[in-house]
Design an enzyme around this catalytic site. Structure first.
Site, short mmCIF file in Angstrom:
data_model
loop_
_atom_site.label_atom_id
_atom_site.label_comp_id
_atom_site.label_asym_id
_atom_site.label_seq_id
_atom_site.Cartn_x
_atom_site.Cartn_y
_atom_site.Cartn_z
CG ASN A 1 -0.23 0.05 2.55
OD1 ASN A 1 0.99 0.13 2.59
ND2 ASN A 1 -0.98 0.00 3.64
CG HIS B 1 3.51 0.36 4.88
ND1 HIS B 1 2.58 -0.56 5.32
CD2 HIS B 1 4.68 -0.34 4.78
CE1 HIS B 1 3.19 -1.73 5.49
NE2 HIS B 1 4.45 -1.62 5.17
CD GLU C 1 -0.02 0.89 7.42
OE1 GLU C 1 0.16 0.94 6.19
OE2 GLU C 1 -0.01 -0.17 8.07
C1 F6R Z 1 9.46 -3.08 8.64
C2 F6R Z 1 8.97 -1.97 7.84
C3 F6R Z 1 7.92 -2.18 6.80
C4 F6R Z 1 8.34 -3.19 5.74
C5 F6R Z 1 7.24 -3.37 4.68
C6 F6R Z 1 7.62 -4.41 3.66
O1 F6R Z 1 10.46 -2.63 9.55
O2 F6R Z 1 9.40 -0.90 8.05
O3 F6R Z 1 7.63 -0.94 6.20
O4 F6R Z 1 9.52 -2.75 5.15
O5 F6R Z 1 6.05 -3.74 5.30
O6 F6R Z 1 7.70 -5.66 4.29
P1 F6R Z 1 8.19 -6.96 3.50
O7 F6R Z 1 9.64 -6.76 3.24
O8 F6R Z 1 7.95 -8.09 4.47
O9 F6R Z 1 7.38 -7.05 2.26
#
Ligand code: F6R
Length: 249
Positions: A136, A138, A143
């Site tokens: 999304n 973030h 978010e």
């Molecule tokens: C975690 C963080 C999140 C992740 C994101 C992607 O510390 O900051 O923003 O980077 O949710 O997560 P993955 O790599 O599991 O797809």
């Protein structure tokens, strides 16, 4: 924003590890900003391997993690603190006092956020900030709808993030904490001298396209990175497949 399209995930890990390694070799007391999630796991694996072969020394390095679930103790198996020790810190020669992760079970969460922000400031900011990206858009736990001026604060996880992260909680979204502490967008933008954003897999393709080529909007928090002076995006081909401009390296 420089965008590097890696052939595959392994190359993405190698390229990002090389950026970190080169920097730490030149500045032994570098300050690194770290992320959790699936994407940086291969980067950490590569850094461990570089440490084991004597190419990188973490003894003077300081780290700050982006975020932590509220209510989970550092030893909780799903806490980001636990994750970082499992996937990186226990395998390298970091000094425990140089590792910083928000304490999610601090009963004074507001105070924890303020102290964390002050710690980053007192460390002189972050040399290289590793970011992942949510489907999304973030970054950290900022978010869609998050204010670009936000500093480290308590955040409410979106429903899509709860669903996405349920895989770390045995697949049960009910077990995913609803609140977290996260560096804010302003914290990331102001304190990071170089941002390295990693993205792998087609489920990130829309977010990467909007981040790099769409309007800067709080609907896609990562789009604000277009305004930062030094951002390197390393995306594998699947994550990069919806980019329209074809001048990426
Ligand atoms: C975690 C963080 C999140 C992740 C994101 C992607 O510390 O900051 O923003 O980077 O949710 O997560 P993955 O790599 O599991 O797809």
């Amino acid at each position: 924003m420089r965008i590097i399209v890696a052939d595959h995930y392994e190359e993405l890990c190698k390229l990002s590890a090389n950026i970190v390694k080169k920097h730490v070799q030149e500045k032994k007391d570098a300050v690194l900003g770290l992320a959790t999630g699936s994407t940086p796991v291969g980067l950490y694996k590569q850094l461990i391997s570089d440490y084991q072969s004597g190419e990188i020394d973490f003894s003077k390095v300081t780290t700050f993690n982006l975020d932590e679930y509220a209510g989970l103790s550092p030893s909780h198996p799903q806490s980001y603190n636990h994750f970082m020790h499992e996937y990186l810190f226990q395998h390298i020669n970091m000094q425990p006092g140089h590792i910083h992760i928000p304490q999610g079970d601090n009963p004074q969460l507001e105070a924890e956020c303020k102290v964390y922000e002050d710690l980053i400031r007192r460390a002189g900011g972050i040399d290289i900030q590793i970011l992942g990206i949510g489907a999304n858009g973030h970054i950290g736990f900022n978010e869609p709808g998050s204010d670009f001026e936000d500093r480290t604060r308590i955040v409410k996880l979106s429903e899509s993030t709860i669903q996405a992260n349920a895989r770390f909680f045995g697949g049960d979204p009910v077990l995913v904490p609803r609140l977290a502490i996260s560096m804010g967008i302003q914290t990331i933008l102001e304190f990071s001298r170089h941002i390295v954003l990693l993205a792998s897999g087609e489920e990130k393709a829309d977010a990467i396209q909007k981040m790099a080529e769409g309007p800067v909007t709080t609907d896609v928090p990562a789009s604000i990175l277009q305004k930062h002076h030094l951002v390197t995006v390393i995306a594998d081909q699947k994550a990069a497949q919806k980019l329209k401009i074809e001048t990426y390296s």
